[in-house]
Design an enzyme around this catalytic site. Structure first.
Site, mmCIF file in Angstrom:
data_model
loop_
_atom_site.group_PDB
_atom_site.id
_atom_site.type_symbol
_atom_site.label_atom_id
_atom_site.label_comp_id
_atom_site.label_asym_id
_atom_site.label_seq_id
_atom_site.Cartn_x
_atom_site.Cartn_y
_atom_site.Cartn_z
ATOM 1 N N CYS A 198 0.834 -1.209 0.000
ATOM 2 C CA CYS A 198 0.000 0.000 0.000
ATOM 3 C C CYS A 198 0.867 1.258 0.000
ATOM 4 O O CYS A 198 1.379 1.667 1.041
ATOM 5 C CB CYS A 198 -0.939 0.001 1.205
ATOM 6 S SG CYS A 198 -1.988 1.460 1.263
ATOM 7 N N CYS A 258 -0.451 4.131 2.118
ATOM 8 C CA CYS A 258 -0.238 3.954 3.572
ATOM 9 C C CYS A 258 1.221 4.188 3.951
ATOM 10 O O CYS A 258 1.511 4.813 4.964
ATOM 11 C CB CYS A 258 -0.595 2.536 4.017
ATOM 12 S SG CYS A 258 -2.060 1.835 3.283
ATOM 13 N N ASP A 259 2.133 3.641 3.174
ATOM 14 C CA ASP A 259 3.528 3.549 3.627
ATOM 15 C C ASP A 259 4.526 4.396 2.833
ATOM 16 O O ASP A 259 5.691 4.491 3.236
ATOM 17 C CB ASP A 259 3.980 2.074 3.577
ATOM 18 C CG ASP A 259 3.144 1.212 4.521
ATOM 19 O OD1 ASP A 259 2.724 1.736 5.566
ATOM 20 O OD2 ASP A 259 2.908 0.036 4.208
#
Ligand code: NDP
Length: 323
Positions: free
Chosen positions: A141, A144-145
């Site tokens: 992701c 997200c990261d």
């Protein structure tokens, strides 16, 4: 198989942000929700480290800690959270009909409404080095990261719309992005391809596969295989993003609920209603486009409101019939 014993007003399947948000709303509306957590209690967020984009946490929060907070909030209003995997369902097609759900291949329960929040599972390449370094630089992701790799060199695998979108997202944050595509063309839409090819610090390598992710504790590099020439090459990167698709967890609903050709549940209009009365779907199991914790949570809220309204309609019809 044991006999049906319990009748649940609102059964929630799955314990990600969608399931817990549905539980909070359903519990506060006195629907006495019962949640079966599935095999991965807390869902996909329990496999990420820090979550920086969930509103309300200015300093960020650990994925597992966020899920524990959501569970506590759902339980505070009376949600029964049960460990268990729903293994089979017999869904009723009638308005007001009772659905039957089997847990752990052994116990059948009945439900007046069901909220399906079983999520989707990111696909991985399956290399041992990739699996070992999940959480240590390998992620599925970018949104997200990606932030953790600000100014660094990263690589992304995949040639679809997700990979294209995430590659351009990463290019905004990172120093350089190498995109590895196994064929000699991108599957992504023309518009997305255009964005990819017009991003300066994004290099697309066709006919390229990951041979091995390098590094012991954290990602330090990548060995790339050219599947046309057989040549191998090592590059230095600190983050590897896998964007080769997701698999919605809908196996048990096949043949009973409407799905698209990739297995995602189809919901009606702006609602969470499936094709069957009293059965609602929220979160990634019905969303292949946004796939964020906060969008999942939003649709979890909608599902609980839809379930509440459905039950109110069923109950008022029963009262009219009784008179
Ligand atoms: P896709 O299935 O569309 O693409 C997967 C990509 O990963 C393909 O390029 C595929 O290669 C590659 N791939 C699969 N397995 C491997 C492997 N083992 N090794 C290397 N590469 C692999 O998935 P997406 O997640 O990209 O998209 C899913 C759906 O969601 C699509 O319908 C897409 O259009 C949609 N979507 C739409 C968005 C938007 O409109 N903004 C954003 C994101 C997704 P190959 O081509 O060789 O099979």
């Amino acid at each position: 198989m044991s006999e049906t014993r319990e009748r649940i007003k609102c059964l929630i399947i799955g314990s990600g942000p969608a399931g817990y948000t549905a539980a909070i709303y359903a519990a506060r509306a006195d629907l006495h929700p019962v949640m079966y957590t599935g095999m991965e209690p807390g869902g996909q967020l329990t496999t990420t480290t820090e979550v920086d984009n969930f509103p309300g946490y200015p300093e960020g929060i650990d994925g597992p800690a966020l899920m524990i907070d959501l569970q506590k909030q759902a339980e505070r209003f009376g949600t029964q959270v049960r460990m268990g995997m729903v293994t089979e369902v017999q869904l009723n097609k009638e308005q007001g009909g009772i659905h039957k759900v089997c847990v752990d291949n052994s116990t059948w329960v009945e439900a007046e409404t069901i909220i399906i929040s079983t999520g989707a599972t990111a696909k991985y390449l399956g290399l041992p080095s990739e699996q070992r370094l999940r959480g240590g630089g390998v992620s599925a992701c970018a949104v997200c990261d990606g932030f953790f790799y600000k100014g660094q060199d990263v690589a992304i695998v995949g040639g679809g719309d997700t990979a294209a979108e995430e590659a351009t997202y990463l290019a905004n944050i990172c120093n350089k992005v190498t995109m590895l595509v196994r064929k000699d063309e991108l599957r992504a839409s023309k518009a997305m391809q255009h964005r990819v090819f017009n991003t300066k610090n994004l290099e697309v390598r066709f006919n390229s596969e990951v041979d091995e992710v390098l590094g012991e504790q954290v990602v330090e590099g990548l060995r790339i295989l050219n599947n046309q020439t057989g040549e191998k090459e090592e590059i230095n990167i600190t983050g590897l993003f896998i964007a080769i698709g997701h698999k919605p967890n809908t196996e048990i609903f096949k043949g009973q609920l409407d799905m698209d050709n990739t297995g995602y549940l189809i919901t009606q209009g702006k609602s969470t209603k499936t094709n069957l009365p009293g059965v609602f779907a929220s979160g990634d199991v019905q969303d292949k486009e946004y796939r964020q914790a906060i969008t999942a949570a939003g649709t979890g809220c909608m599902a609980a409101l839809d379930a509440e309204r459905y039950l109110a309609t069923v109950e008022s019809n029963e009262e009219v019939t009784a008179k």
